[in-house]
Design a protein around this motif. Structure first.
Motif, PDB file in Angstrom:
ATOM      1  N   ALA A  25       0.644  -1.303   0.016  1.00  0.00           N
ATOM      2  CA  ALA A  25       0.424   0.260   0.025  1.00  0.00           C
ATOM      3  C   ALA A  25       1.270   1.137   0.297  1.00  0.00           C
ATOM      4  O   ALA A  25       0.643   2.417  -0.845  1.00  0.00           O
ATOM      5  N   TYR A  26       2.001   0.981   0.360  1.00  0.00           N
ATOM      6  CA  TYR A  26       3.145   1.980   1.087  1.00  0.00           C
ATOM      7  C   TYR A  26       3.366   2.375  -0.415  1.00  0.00           C
ATOM      8  O   TYR A  26       3.642   3.844  -1.120  1.00  0.00           O
ATOM      9  N   GLU A  27       3.544   1.562  -1.349  1.00  0.00           N
ATOM     10  CA  GLU A  27       4.383   1.619  -2.757  1.00  0.00           C
ATOM     11  C   GLU A  27       3.696   2.411  -3.438  1.00  0.00           C
ATOM     12  O   GLU A  27       3.499   3.096  -3.854  1.00  0.00           O
ATOM     13  N   ASN A  34       4.594  10.685  -6.363  1.00  0.00           N
ATOM     14  CA  ASN A  34       5.860  10.668  -6.605  1.00  0.00           C
ATOM     15  C   ASN A  34       6.067  11.692  -7.614  1.00  0.00           C
ATOM     16  O   ASN A  34       7.380  12.658  -7.927  1.00  0.00           O
ATOM     17  N   PRO A  35       5.071  11.810  -8.961  1.00  0.00           N
ATOM     18  CA  PRO A  35       5.214  13.135 -10.013  1.00  0.00           C
ATOM     19  C   PRO A  35       5.162  14.070  -9.417  1.00  0.00           C
ATOM     20  O   PRO A  35       5.860  14.882  -9.849  1.00  0.00           O
ATOM     21  N   ALA A  36       4.369  14.101  -8.387  1.00  0.00           N
ATOM     22  CA  ALA A  36       3.798  15.838  -8.419  1.00  0.00           C
ATOM     23  C   ALA A  36       5.071  16.289  -6.956  1.00  0.00           C
ATOM     24  O   ALA A  36       5.397  17.874  -6.944  1.00  0.00           O
ATOM     25  N   ILE A  37       5.421  15.144  -5.991  1.00  0.00           N
ATOM     26  CA  ILE A  37       6.327  16.128  -5.194  1.00  0.00           C
ATOM     27  C   ILE A  37       7.584  15.558  -5.242  1.00  0.00           C
ATOM     28  O   ILE A  37       8.864  15.737  -3.825  1.00  0.00           O
ATOM     29  N   ASN A  38       7.819  14.365  -6.102  1.00  0.00           N
ATOM     30  CA  ASN A  38       9.383  14.137  -6.001  1.00  0.00           C
ATOM     31  C   ASN A  38      10.031  13.239  -4.966  1.00  0.00           C
ATOM     32  O   ASN A  38      11.305  14.301  -4.820  1.00  0.00           O
ATOM     33  N   SER A  75      13.235  12.699   6.678  1.00  0.00           N
ATOM     34  CA  SER A  75      12.515  12.029   6.582  1.00  0.00           C
ATOM     35  C   SER A  75      12.273  11.408   4.897  1.00  0.00           C
ATOM     36  O   SER A  75      12.166  10.054   4.235  1.00  0.00           O
ATOM     37  N   GLY A  76      12.038  12.906   4.110  1.00  0.00           N
ATOM     38  CA  GLY A  76      11.837  13.269   2.855  1.00  0.00           C
ATOM     39  C   GLY A  76      10.568  11.959   2.310  1.00  0.00           C
ATOM     40  O   GLY A  76       9.362  12.049   2.996  1.00  0.00           O
ATOM     41  N   GLY A  77      10.532  10.874   1.593  1.00  0.00           N
ATOM     42  CA  GLY A  77       9.307  10.054   1.648  1.00  0.00           C
ATOM     43  C   GLY A  77       8.988   8.855   2.607  1.00  0.00           C
ATOM     44  O   GLY A  77       8.335   8.094   2.495  1.00  0.00           O
ATOM     45  N   GLY A  78      10.253   9.174   3.108  1.00  0.00           N
ATOM     46  CA  GLY A  78      10.080   8.467   4.929  1.00  0.00           C
ATOM     47  C   GLY A  78      10.916   6.700   4.983  1.00  0.00           C
ATOM     48  O   GLY A  78      10.534   6.022   5.937  1.00  0.00           O
ATOM     49  N   PHE A  79      12.162   7.411   4.140  1.00  0.00           N
ATOM     50  CA  PHE A  79      12.877   6.775   4.092  1.00  0.00           C
ATOM     51  C   PHE A  79      14.632   7.155   5.659  1.00  0.00           C
ATOM     52  O   PHE A  79      15.004   7.477   5.448  1.00  0.00           O
ATOM     53  N   PRO A  80      14.679   6.090   6.576  1.00  0.00           N
ATOM     54  CA  PRO A  80      13.805   4.377   6.578  1.00  0.00           C
ATOM     55  C   PRO A  80      12.924   4.720   7.760  1.00  0.00           C
ATOM     56  O   PRO A  80      12.052   3.723   7.816  1.00  0.00           O
TER      57      PRO A  80
END
Ligand SMILES: C[S@@+](CC[C@H](N)C(=O)[O-])C[C@H]1O[C@@H](n2cnc3c(N)ncnc32)[C@H](O)[C@@H]1O
Length: 209
Positions: A25-27, A34-38, A75-80
Motif C-alpha cells: 500500500a505504501y509503494e 511521486n510525480p507531483a512532489i519528487n 525523512s523525505g518519502g519516509g526512509f528509513p
C-alpha cells in the motif's frame, strides 16, 4: 513466498502478510504522489523494494531492543523512518516513531501513509534545528547531511544511552575522518545489504571534543 521482492525482505525480518500488505500500500501511494512532489528519484521508483524498503528494513534489523522512541530526521518519502514504523506495527508495538521533515508537502505525504497504514507515528513538519530535544532511544537519518552535521543533531536529539544509525555511501570513511576532528564516538560499522560500497554506521556515546 512467490514474490521475489517480498522474499528478499523476509530473509532480513520475520514478517507476515500483514506487513507485506502495508508495504505494498505504501509503494502504491509513493508511486501516486511521486510525480507531483519528487519523494524519490525517478530511477529508483522502479526498484522501491530494494533501494528503499530493504535499505530501510536493514536498519530496523540492527536495533535492539525494539522498544522506546525512534526518531528519523529528514525523512523525505519516509526512509528509513516510515518503513521502520510499518515493520514496528507488526514486530514492535512498544516502539513509537517520530519523523521530522520540514517540507510541508512531504510531511503531508508521510501523514497520509501513516494514517492509511494505521501506524504509530508522530510527524513534525519543522526544521530539525527548531525542534525541542526529542530524547530518542534510536536516531536515524539517510541522505540528510554530513556525518559531522548528523552528530550535531544526535547531540541534541539522542538520549545519552541511545543509539544512532546512519546509512552512508561510498565516501563514509572520509566523512568519518572529518567528523572525528570534532566528535568522540563509539562506532560499529555494518555492511549494507543494498550497496557493497555503503555502510551503516551504528554510533553511541556522542560527545563533542
Ligand atoms: C535527500 S532527502 C532524503 C530523504 C530520505 N531520508 C531518503 O533517504 O530518501 C533529505 C530530506 O531532508 C529534509 N531536510 C533537509 N534539511 C532539513 C532540516 N534541517 N530539517 C528537517 N528536514 C530537513 C528535506 O526536505 C528532504 O526531504
Amino acid at each position: 513466498m512467490s514474490d521475489p521482492k517480498e522474499a528478499r525482505l523476509a530473509a532480513v525480518l520475520d514478517v507476515s502478510r500483514e506487513t507485506f500488505d502495508r508495504l505494498n500500500a505504501y509503494e502504491a501511494l509513493l508511486k501516486k504522489w511521486n510525480p507531483a512532489i519528487n519523494l524519490v528519484s525517478a530511477q529508483t521508483l522502479a526498484q522501491v523494494w530494494e533501494r528503499h524498503f530493504l535499505d530501510s528494513a536493514q536498519v530496523f534489523a540492527l536495533a535492539a531492543p525494539h522498544a522506546g522512541h525512534w526518531v528519523d530526521l529528514g525523512s523525505g518519502g519516509g526512509f528509513p523512518g516510515l518503513v521502520i514504523a510499518a515493520i514496528a506495527a507488526e514486530l514492535a508495538p512498544d516502539l513509537t516513531v517520530t519523523l521530522v521533515e520540514s517540507d510541508r508537502r512531504k510531511s503531508a505525504f508521510l501523514a497520509t501513509v501513516s494514517r492509511d497504514l494505521g501506524l504509530n507515528t508522530q510527524i513534525i513538519a519543522k526544521r530539525i534545528e527548531e525542534v525541542d530535544p526529542l530524547d530518542a532511544d534510536f536516531l536515524s537519518a539517510r541522505a540528510l547531511a554530513s556525518l559531522d552535521a548528523l552528530l550535531g543533531f544526535a547531540e541534541r536529539h539522542l538520549r545519552p544511552s541511545g543509539t544512532a544509525f546512519f546509512p552512508k555511501g561510498a565516501k563514509w570513511r572520509d566523512e568519518l575522518a572529518e567528523a572525528r576532528k570534532s566528535w568522540s564516538i563509539s562506532l560499529k560499522t555494518h555492511p549494507s545489504m543494498t550497496d557493497p560500497e555503503a555502510a551503516i554506521l551504528e554510533i553511541t556515546g556522542v560527545q563533542r571534543v
